[in-house]
Design a protein around this motif. Sequence first.
Motif: not given
Length: 678
Positions: A568-594
């Motif tokens: 199901n290409f259409s499902f996979s496209t929507i799922a990728a749009i939703l979860v790819v940022p959730l996998c990429i954006l979280p980062m390690r930080s020493s700043w408590p506020i971040l």
Amino acid sequence: MIDINNKKTRLLLVIVGLVMYFGGIVSISYFPAQSHKTYMSENALLPGAANVEFDRSDVDAAIRYSQQWNQYIAKCNKKDSVENCRVEASKWIEEQLRDIGLETYTHVFSIAGHDDGDVSEQKGYNLYSVIRAPKSDGTESLALTTKFNVKAIRLQEGDVTGVGWILAMASNLQRRARTWMAKDIIIVITDGHFGGLGMKAWLSDYHSSGENDARSAQSYFRRAGMIQAALNIDINETYRTNRFNILAEGSNGQLPNLDLINTIARMAAKERVTDTVQLALNESPINRHLPSDMATLATFMYNQAMGVPTGDHGLFNDYHIDAVTIALPTQQQRHTIHQNSVMVIGTIRSLNNLLEHLHQSFYYYLLPSPFRYVSIGEYMISLGAIVGPLIILVLLLLFSLSTTFKPPSMKLIKQRQQQPNADLVDQQQPQQQKQQQQQPITVTDTPIDILYSATMVGVTLTIGLLFFLVPLTFPRATLSLLQDLSTHSNSLVSDAVLFVSFATVYLIIFTLVYPRLDSYFYPSSISTLSSTESGTGPLPTTPRGGSSFKVFTCLPVLLFITTMSLLNFSFSTIAAILVVPLCILPMRSSWPILRIFQALVTLAISPPIVLYLLARLYLNQNVYTLIGTLIRQYQLYSTLWLPFLTLIYIPLNILTLKLVITSSSSSSSSGSNKIKTQ
């Protein structure tokens, strides 16, 4: 070695990832412009090669049957219950089919717990007739289907219903098709009270072996040949007039062979009604602002991604039968009834010419219009670009771990090859010490880190698996509980149950499960000893598991999306749009506020909040109704949203929260880290 903790490396990764991610999304808008004209791959179909005989008397018969059917249902509703009306309606249809001269049978089936919270067993009544091909051996057949409802509607003069129209079609085929029939034709009229369950039950019994059939000889399930293709007719008063809708999306987004749609489109071209042929019933308000081809493509992809068939034709996919639904309005002019009937009978006649199962044309495609297509070799590029940031991240992390399991002998040889000459040691030593002080300390993952990460991800995926299996193992109890919560008198209390349940699960995971795993893999005594013996000062702050934690967190997501894209290409496209940022954006930080900000964002997009907002703001329904719908859709149509929610999204949210809240408090993980010095 590539250090993904380096700011420049991370910045470059983010830039490349953003370009690929948004570039892949934007490229979808170019699909209509890059599409190709459809063409017939199966030469035996020959659409429009023969004249179809459907004259004025047949049009009159369709209108007459429709009026009689509607009058009969209206009288039945006034004097009897819905259950009895369905029984009487099935008898009326059977009588009409027998008067036409067809061998007709009643298929009685049972449905348990059809209504929410109702576990009682209800009976349904399907009717089917077989038009036998006089010169065939009866091994192959075609199906023409519709369903009946015992709800009377207002019919104007000249309007038709699904039952009336298909009775006229059956009468025409019985009288005039025997001269060219090479396959049996099955006329199926299912009980629409249960939605698509009537067709599902009929198909299940039709394809069952029948060895353990305990029915009497009177109700024995008679069969025709193997069904090669099917056309489902759906006539409704709510559909737009002057439109001939071809609905192709089936269970879990499966599509019929493109030649089936091409045949109907060629028949429309012969009748010069190509402007009326559409691929969607209704346009959403958003699509009205898009070009027609883009609006059609967006609706097509949305229906495919949802995984719910747009008609009863989708149930034929489970038996590898190519089928589409032809949706027509109740209000049709006489010449429109004639044109639509000619197109349907002409399609049946073309399918009758087949010497083998449809296989020449595409099964994987997107349609911006009934006459243009986008092939799999083109649209998969966009999905590859959308998941490209995730692929790059996983490959970089795997590359950074490539030296973890390298044999010690190889490391010793490499050190000897890189050892400087003795004469230059004294000259280079001050400069090396200065560079060593300027370079950051590099931390590499050890086998303990990798084993810890794999264990953490495995345990979290197991929790997601439990969320997936419990409602499927105990469906009645689960659906009954969801029904009770959705109908609770106090909506605040019922909604609180969802959040409290998930909060309890999260607390158990983060206060009992994860701390035990942390203490097992990283004992405080070993961590303290290692930190003391190093003699290099404080260790860098890295999460337990190091880079491998990110690798094992992203791998299940990447594997799920890339694998499901073939289904199901259409499902996979929507799922990728939703979860790819959730996998990429979280980062390690020493700043408590971040770190606090990332934790709050992760909780804000947690499953209970997302489900609640989706149900209340977009679907305007109770959240428990939405969850129950996801469970039923998976049971009936094998949709992918329930597996995605439980097996991917919930574990990903938990692991992301684990990553961001422990990113700076994991210096105790030094028992598994190795400080590299020159």
